[in-house]
Design an enzyme around this catalytic site. Sequence first.
Site, PDB file in Angstrom:
ATOM      1  N   LYS A  28       0.983  -1.430   0.087  1.00  0.00           N
ATOM      2  CA  LYS A  28       0.033   0.070   0.137  1.00  0.00           C
ATOM      3  C   LYS A  28       0.614   1.375  -0.348  1.00  0.00           C
ATOM      4  O   LYS A  28       0.540   2.022  -0.373  1.00  0.00           O
ATOM      5  CB  LYS A  28      -1.102   0.031   1.381  1.00  0.00           C
ATOM      6  CG  LYS A  28      -2.107  -0.852   1.095  1.00  0.00           C
ATOM      7  CD  LYS A  28      -3.399  -1.086   2.399  1.00  0.00           C
ATOM      8  CE  LYS A  28      -4.515  -1.684   2.201  1.00  0.00           C
ATOM      9  NZ  LYS A  28      -4.967  -1.240   3.056  1.00  0.00           N
ATOM     10  N   ASP A  43      -9.601   3.312   1.869  1.00  0.00           N
ATOM     11  CA  ASP A  43     -10.318   2.382   3.223  1.00  0.00           C
ATOM     12  C   ASP A  43     -11.002   3.197   4.189  1.00  0.00           C
ATOM     13  O   ASP A  43     -11.253   3.460   5.280  1.00  0.00           O
ATOM     14  CB  ASP A  43      -8.880   2.807   3.738  1.00  0.00           C
ATOM     15  CG  ASP A  43      -8.435   0.991   3.239  1.00  0.00           C
ATOM     16  OD1 ASP A  43      -9.282   0.406   2.927  1.00  0.00           O
ATOM     17  OD2 ASP A  43      -7.063   0.586   3.012  1.00  0.00           O
TER      18      ASP A  43
END
Length: 289
Positions: free
Chosen positions: A75, A111
């Site tokens: 990420k 997220d």
Amino acid sequence: MSTPLEISGNTSVCGVIGDPVEHTVSPAMHNAAFSALGLDFVYLPFRVAKKDLSDAVQGMRALNIRGLNITIPHKVKVMPLLDEIEAQARAIGAVNVIVNDGGRLKGYNTDAEGFLRTLKEQGVAVRGKTAVILGAGGAARAVSWALAEAGAALIILNRTPGKAVELAGDIARAAGHPAEALQLNAKNLVTALERGHILVNTTSVGMSPETGETLVKRDMIKPRHIVVDIVYNPVKTRLLQEAEKAGAGTVNGLHMLVWQGALAFEKWTGRQAPVEIMHKEALRAFGGK
Ligand code: ATR
């Protein structure tokens, strides 16, 4: 397994890159969503080792893959490989979604927004509340940023206190919001929870196969607390079981998983995601646990 639509020469390809990806439920969730809307899309898992990340991102361009989810451990490292990064993802310091527009790759972080949608859907008020966050890794960054933006004060506790200090400093600077950092231990946890309304576990403690583990004892949790675990495997973690027994409200991690996926789906397809179908399918892929 769910059956994707018939694959043709025009089928758009999406997927997830991570290591490991064997246990991901994202293919089941996204393929069910594509089918439900009659979209000519398919979603595949790609196990990509750290050393191959750059080749994989180049491959996304070469193969004209429309969209990717990025998961552990890529990420952060994926960011310099992209052409553009949305402001929110840059502030958080992590990308979990790539959209490929004609070879131009843009990174997003769903997220954070997925976490906020979850709280909204579950009727959890954030503004003016104090949130106690366990962990200071990538997931904690997205959750902290989201909560700060939504108007919560933060107390971040981490096993390695330096990382909590760094995250709290970043949040205070970027969101202009107070954030405290403490070492994660029982004494600090009790003090933080005395002041806190919302508790969020962003660590991997309690994740399968260590399902008996929890960082928080039942007697630290009060009925006025809302306890959120972003671990979704198992869906009802030991922490959530203890919170229920203590009379607190609980929110499981599957909601956040589904919402981050739904927001990614909307970026790739331009269509509203069938969130209920995605939730049902994710749960089914876990065997209804
Ligand atoms: P993610 O992207 O899922 O957040 P990460 O960046 O590796 O993953 O972060 C993992 C977080 O869980 C960290 O805050 C880590 O604490 P440290 O910074 O001290 O390593 C926390 N964590 C993992 N295992 C833990 C454990 N057994 N007890 C307490 N914290 C733990």
